[in-house]
Each structure stands twice: as C-alpha cells, then as structure tokens.
Design a protein around this motif. Structure first.
Motif, PDB file in Angstrom:
ATOM      1  N   GLY A  74       6.934  -0.601 -13.337  1.00  0.00           N
ATOM      2  CA  GLY A  74       6.133   0.591 -13.569  1.00  0.00           C
ATOM      3  C   GLY A  74       6.871   1.853 -13.166  1.00  0.00           C
ATOM      4  O   GLY A  74       7.885   1.806 -12.444  1.00  0.00           O
ATOM      5  N   PRO A  75       6.395   3.014 -13.613  1.00  0.00           N
ATOM      6  CA  PRO A  75       7.031   4.284 -13.277  1.00  0.00           C
ATOM      7  C   PRO A  75       7.178   4.457 -11.758  1.00  0.00           C
ATOM      8  O   PRO A  75       6.251   4.189 -11.006  1.00  0.00           O
ATOM      9  CB  PRO A  75       6.058   5.323 -13.854  1.00  0.00           C
ATOM     10  CG  PRO A  75       5.371   4.601 -14.976  1.00  0.00           C
ATOM     11  CD  PRO A  75       5.229   3.190 -14.505  1.00  0.00           C
ATOM     12  N   GLY A  76       8.357   4.890 -11.340  1.00  0.00           N
ATOM     13  CA  GLY A  76       8.630   5.045  -9.911  1.00  0.00           C
ATOM     14  C   GLY A  76       9.362   3.871  -9.311  1.00  0.00           C
ATOM     15  O   GLY A  76       9.666   3.866  -8.111  1.00  0.00           O
ATOM     16  N   SER A  77       9.661   2.856 -10.134  1.00  0.00           N
ATOM     17  CA  SER A  77      10.392   1.685  -9.645  1.00  0.00           C
ATOM     18  C   SER A  77      11.866   2.042  -9.476  1.00  0.00           C
ATOM     19  O   SER A  77      12.637   2.037 -10.442  1.00  0.00           O
ATOM     20  CB  SER A  77      10.239   0.508 -10.618  1.00  0.00           C
ATOM     21  OG  SER A  77       8.916   0.054 -10.658  1.00  0.00           O
ATOM     22  N   LYS A  78      12.229   2.372  -8.257  1.00  0.00           N
ATOM     23  CA  LYS A  78      13.613   2.709  -7.929  1.00  0.00           C
ATOM     24  C   LYS A  78      13.988   2.016  -6.622  1.00  0.00           C
ATOM     25  O   LYS A  78      13.147   1.900  -5.723  1.00  0.00           O
ATOM     26  CB  LYS A  78      13.778   4.228  -7.765  1.00  0.00           C
ATOM     27  CG  LYS A  78      13.448   5.037  -9.013  1.00  0.00           C
ATOM     28  CD  LYS A  78      13.585   6.523  -8.736  1.00  0.00           C
ATOM     29  CE  LYS A  78      13.239   7.343  -9.976  1.00  0.00           C
ATOM     30  NZ  LYS A  78      13.349   8.809  -9.715  1.00  0.00           N
ATOM     31  N   PRO A  79      15.238   1.553  -6.486  1.00  0.00           N
ATOM     32  CA  PRO A  79      15.644   0.861  -5.245  1.00  0.00           C
ATOM     33  C   PRO A  79      15.383   1.679  -3.993  1.00  0.00           C
ATOM     34  O   PRO A  79      14.931   1.136  -2.973  1.00  0.00           O
ATOM     35  CB  PRO A  79      17.139   0.608  -5.463  1.00  0.00           C
ATOM     36  CG  PRO A  79      17.300   0.560  -6.953  1.00  0.00           C
ATOM     37  CD  PRO A  79      16.313   1.544  -7.502  1.00  0.00           C
ATOM     38  N   GLU A  80      15.633   2.989  -4.056  1.00  0.00           N
ATOM     39  CA  GLU A  80      15.435   3.812  -2.856  1.00  0.00           C
ATOM     40  C   GLU A  80      13.961   3.889  -2.461  1.00  0.00           C
ATOM     41  O   GLU A  80      13.624   3.985  -1.275  1.00  0.00           O
ATOM     42  CB  GLU A  80      16.019   5.211  -3.047  1.00  0.00           C
ATOM     43  CG  GLU A  80      15.473   5.996  -4.232  1.00  0.00           C
ATOM     44  CD  GLU A  80      16.285   5.817  -5.507  1.00  0.00           C
ATOM     45  OE1 GLU A  80      16.260   6.746  -6.346  1.00  0.00           O
ATOM     46  OE2 GLU A  80      16.911   4.756  -5.666  1.00  0.00           O
ATOM     47  N   VAL A  81      13.067   3.845  -3.449  1.00  0.00           N
ATOM     48  CA  VAL A  81      11.630   3.880  -3.163  1.00  0.00           C
ATOM     49  C   VAL A  81      11.207   2.580  -2.484  1.00  0.00           C
ATOM     50  O   VAL A  81      10.454   2.578  -1.499  1.00  0.00           O
ATOM     51  CB  VAL A  81      10.830   4.102  -4.459  1.00  0.00           C
ATOM     52  CG1 VAL A  81       9.326   3.963  -4.200  1.00  0.00           C
ATOM     53  CG2 VAL A  81      11.131   5.476  -5.050  1.00  0.00           C
ATOM     54  N   ASP A 133       0.825  -1.214   0.000  1.00  0.00           N
ATOM     55  CA  ASP A 133       0.000   0.000   0.000  1.00  0.00           C
ATOM     56  C   ASP A 133       0.858   1.262   0.000  1.00  0.00           C
ATOM     57  O   ASP A 133       0.448   2.300  -0.540  1.00  0.00           O
ATOM     58  CB  ASP A 133      -0.918   0.010   1.224  1.00  0.00           C
ATOM     59  CG  ASP A 133      -2.028  -1.017   1.137  1.00  0.00           C
ATOM     60  OD1 ASP A 133      -2.292  -1.504   0.020  1.00  0.00           O
ATOM     61  OD2 ASP A 133      -2.623  -1.346   2.186  1.00  0.00           O
ATOM     62  N   HIS A 134       2.045   1.174   0.574  1.00  0.00           N
ATOM     63  CA  HIS A 134       2.920   2.345   0.702  1.00  0.00           C
ATOM     64  C   HIS A 134       3.587   2.697  -0.628  1.00  0.00           C
ATOM     65  O   HIS A 134       3.919   3.868  -0.855  1.00  0.00           O
ATOM     66  CB  HIS A 134       3.989   2.068   1.766  1.00  0.00           C
ATOM     67  CG  HIS A 134       4.813   3.267   2.127  1.00  0.00           C
ATOM     68  ND1 HIS A 134       4.387   4.232   3.024  1.00  0.00           N
ATOM     69  CD2 HIS A 134       6.049   3.663   1.702  1.00  0.00           C
ATOM     70  CE1 HIS A 134       5.321   5.159   3.147  1.00  0.00           C
ATOM     71  NE2 HIS A 134       6.343   4.837   2.359  1.00  0.00           N
ATOM     72  N   LEU A 135       3.777   1.726  -1.485  1.00  0.00           N
ATOM     73  CA  LEU A 135       4.448   1.985  -2.759  1.00  0.00           C
ATOM     74  C   LEU A 135       3.561   2.827  -3.674  1.00  0.00           C
ATOM     75  O   LEU A 135       2.335   2.706  -3.646  1.00  0.00           O
ATOM     76  CB  LEU A 135       4.794   0.660  -3.433  1.00  0.00           C
ATOM     77  CG  LEU A 135       5.908  -0.155  -2.743  1.00  0.00           C
ATOM     78  CD1 LEU A 135       5.954  -1.575  -3.306  1.00  0.00           C
ATOM     79  CD2 LEU A 135       7.253   0.532  -2.909  1.00  0.00           C
ATOM     80  N   PRO A 136       4.143   3.686  -4.500  1.00  0.00           N
ATOM     81  CA  PRO A 136       3.355   4.573  -5.371  1.00  0.00           C
ATOM     82  C   PRO A 136       2.399   3.796  -6.271  1.00  0.00           C
ATOM     83  O   PRO A 136       2.717   2.704  -6.742  1.00  0.00           O
ATOM     84  CB  PRO A 136       4.428   5.285  -6.201  1.00  0.00           C
ATOM     85  CG  PRO A 136       5.682   5.190  -5.401  1.00  0.00           C
ATOM     86  CD  PRO A 136       5.600   3.894  -4.655  1.00  0.00           C
ATOM     87  N   LYS A 137       1.244   4.376  -6.534  1.00  0.00           N
ATOM     88  CA  LYS A 137       0.264   3.735  -7.400  1.00  0.00           C
ATOM     89  C   LYS A 137       0.730   3.676  -8.854  1.00  0.00           C
ATOM     90  O   LYS A 137       0.204   2.887  -9.652  1.00  0.00           O
ATOM     91  CB  LYS A 137      -1.080   4.472  -7.314  1.00  0.00           C
ATOM     92  CG  LYS A 137      -1.669   4.512  -5.911  1.00  0.00           C
ATOM     93  CD  LYS A 137      -1.823   3.116  -5.323  1.00  0.00           C
ATOM     94  CE  LYS A 137      -2.418   3.170  -3.930  1.00  0.00           C
ATOM     95  NZ  LYS A 137      -2.437   1.829  -3.285  1.00  0.00           N
ATOM     96  N   SER A 138       1.718   4.507  -9.204  1.00  0.00           N
ATOM     97  CA  SER A 138       2.265   4.461 -10.561  1.00  0.00           C
ATOM     98  C   SER A 138       2.976   3.150 -10.836  1.00  0.00           C
ATOM     99  O   SER A 138       3.144   2.760 -11.997  1.00  0.00           O
ATOM    100  CB  SER A 138       3.244   5.623 -10.775  1.00  0.00           C
ATOM    101  OG  SER A 138       4.350   5.523  -9.875  1.00  0.00           O
ATOM    102  N   ILE A 139       3.401   2.464  -9.771  1.00  0.00           N
ATOM    103  CA  ILE A 139       3.993   1.136  -9.916  1.00  0.00           C
ATOM    104  C   ILE A 139       2.842   0.149 -10.076  1.00  0.00           C
ATOM    105  O   ILE A 139       2.097  -0.113  -9.136  1.00  0.00           O
ATOM    106  CB  ILE A 139       4.863   0.781  -8.693  1.00  0.00           C
ATOM    107  CG1 ILE A 139       6.041   1.744  -8.599  1.00  0.00           C
ATOM    108  CG2 ILE A 139       5.342  -0.663  -8.778  1.00  0.00           C
ATOM    109  CD1 ILE A 139       6.909   1.529  -7.373  1.00  0.00           C
ATOM    110  N   LEU A 140       2.694  -0.408 -11.271  1.00  0.00           N
ATOM    111  CA  LEU A 140       1.503  -1.195 -11.575  1.00  0.00           C
ATOM    112  C   LEU A 140       1.619  -2.657 -11.182  1.00  0.00           C
ATOM    113  O   LEU A 140       0.614  -3.363 -11.137  1.00  0.00           O
ATOM    114  CB  LEU A 140       1.176  -1.092 -13.061  1.00  0.00           C
ATOM    115  CG  LEU A 140       0.734   0.298 -13.537  1.00  0.00           C
ATOM    116  CD1 LEU A 140       0.288   0.232 -14.982  1.00  0.00           C
ATOM    117  CD2 LEU A 140      -0.373   0.857 -12.663  1.00  0.00           C
TER     118      LEU A 140
END
Length: 301
Positions: A281-288, A230-237
């Motif tokens: 999906g967009p926003g997929s970064k290790p720091e995220v 739930d915490h991960l951005p919704k842009s990550i599909l």
C-alpha cells in the motif's frame, strides 16, 4: 479436463481462508489440488502456512510480479507445467490488488488443451464492501468477470447490510452466482462456466501498489507486534510478518488487515527468508518500516 479456478478479492476479504477450505474439501472428496499463490512480497511465507494440507511439490509461490500483466506469462507457464493427476484441480490465489478482469482476459490464452477454460471466484467481504475510499473502483472490478461470488464476514453484519451488498453485486455482475461461504459446495466449482459479463475497464495502474519488506528482529511480546502495526501509516492497507517472540524458539505470524485489526498466530515451520515485516500500500518504504520497529522497541510512542 482439469479445472483452473482463480480466487480474487480485496485485501483481507478472506481469500486464504477460503483457499484452505477448498483444499480440505477437495481432498476429502478424493480430488488432488495444485495451488499457486501470488503476492507482492515473499509468497514463500504464505506457502508454509499450507504445510499441513499439502506437500510442498503441489504448491507454487509467485512473488513480486503482477500476474494480471507482467507476471501473466510466468503464471501461464506454471499452470502448464503442473503434473497431470487423477481428479486434478488447479487453485490460484491472486494478490489482493489484482486487476481481475485483465487476469481473466489473458490467463486462458495459451493454456494446454488438458485444462478447461479458467473460471474466476471472487471473495466479497460484506462488512467492508465499497468502504475502501479511493480503492472502491478496484474492489468493484474484482467481481465483474467472476462466475461465483462468495460472501464472507457475514457474522459481523445484519440482514439489511447483506441484502444491500447483494443488490450491488447483482448490478455489477448479473450473471454470477452468489453464495454464503458456509453454504459452498466445492463440487460446484469444476462445473462453473466462464463469465460472459461485460466489465468496465479499470485503469491498470490502480492495481499496482507500493510494497516492501525489511528484516525483523526477535520481539519481546505480542504487544510490540500490535504497537508496530498501529504505528505504521493507515495508507498501508496490508501488513504481515513473521518473527520469534521472547524466549520462544518457534516463529509467530501476524497480519494487520485493511480495517486495522491485528491477528497473531503460530507460524508453521521456519520462514525461508528469515524473520520479515512486509507491507502493501501507499507509504510502503523500508525507512518507514524500520522506523516503526526501532521506535517501538525503544518505547517511543
């Protein structure tokens, strides 16, 4: 000659569920399937979910490559190296953002003569069809050169919605057969012919998405898994992962689908790469990903 069947469809449409159904039913009719799985990150994790159905020498993971462009040579070479079997059939599950038209354009060039021309099967999530916002064009592209369209998630829609989606599909691909998942006969597939439908070209960059993975520690509960998702951005599909929970020595698999629902189930075996959290999906970064893990383990909302 051996049929080559590619399974395409948007993230979360039900491709893996369909693939398991095809394997089970082909085997029940004395066919010998060989499976190729493609994913952005760690396709080996998905391979292990088929351990009860297949020997590991009859399934091949292809990770980190786009099989509709840069990975097409590797895919073609993998198909050509498949051992000959009596009643063989090759099943290829493409990743959920594949440029399905480009895939079919290039896959058949250079296959050994013992293979039939590849055909494509699209999985269509009737509930979420064309509700993908900026990704609607990609989803529509994924059905345009398919010979068969398989409808899924029908238990979540009414007859009007189903009929509306079918009319959309017929406009995009008038030559394809359309069938409900529960009415599919696997013996239909080897008899299908390649689609002759003229597809609209897709900007191929729309099929190239960000993806990444990070190590995942043992987690105290299923609720923490849900909190991380739930915490991960919704842009990550697409979110998926595998880890151990509390004092359980067995691994647990989980996934968050594009609609936000989270599924958690036992993982069969031990993941080759260890516990991982993977996203597409967009926003997929290790720091995220790492921030989501740490914040939920620390109880930060």
């Amino acid at each position: 000659m051996e049929a080559v069947i590619t399974i395409v469809g948007f993230l979360g449409a039900g491709k893996t569920t369909l693939l398991k159904y095809l394997i089970e039913n082909f085997q029940a009719k004395n066919w010998q399937p060989f499976v190729i799985l493609n994913d952005y990150e760690n396709a080996n994790m998905d391979v292990q979910q088929f351990r009860e159905q297949l020997n590991l020498n009859t399934i091949k993971p292809l990770s980190g490559s786009c099989i509709c462009c840069s990975g097409i040579v590797e895919l073609r070479d993998t198909v050509n190296r498949i051992p000959e079997r009596k009643n063989g059939v090759t099943l290829i599950e493409a990743n959920g953002t594949s440029d399905a038209c480009s895939l079919m354009e290039f896959l058949g060039v250079g296959l050994n003569e013992r293979f039939l021309p590849p055909i494509q099967l699209s999985v269509v999530d009737v509930k979420n069809w064309q509700k993908r916002g900026e990704h609607n064009e990609l989803e529509a592209n994924q059905i345009q050169v398919s010979s068969l369209l398989v409808l899924t998630h029908l238990d979540q829609v009414d007859a009007h919605r189903k009929n509306t989606v079918i009319q959309d599909l017929k406009q995009l691909n008038p030559s394809a057969q359309i069938i409900d998942f529960n009415a599919l006969d696997v013996l239909l597939l080897p008899k299908l012919l390649p689609s002759k439908n003229n597809a609209e070209k897709l900007d191929h960059l729309k099929a190239h998405w960000a993806s990444c993975s990070v190590d995942l520690p043992n987690l105290p509960s299923e609720q923490i898994i849900k909190n991380i998702c739930d915490h991960l951005p919704k842009s990550i599909l697409r979110v998926k992962g595998c880890t151990k929970l509390a004092n359980n020595n067995n691994y647990t698999y989980f996934e968050r689908k594009p609609d936000g629902s989270v599924n958690i189930r036992p993982f069969k075996g031990v993941p080759i790469t260890g516990a991982k959290l993977l996203t597409i999906g967009p926003g997929s970064k290790p720091e995220v990903l790492n921030e989501a893990i740490v914040s939920q383990l620390n109880g930060i909302k």
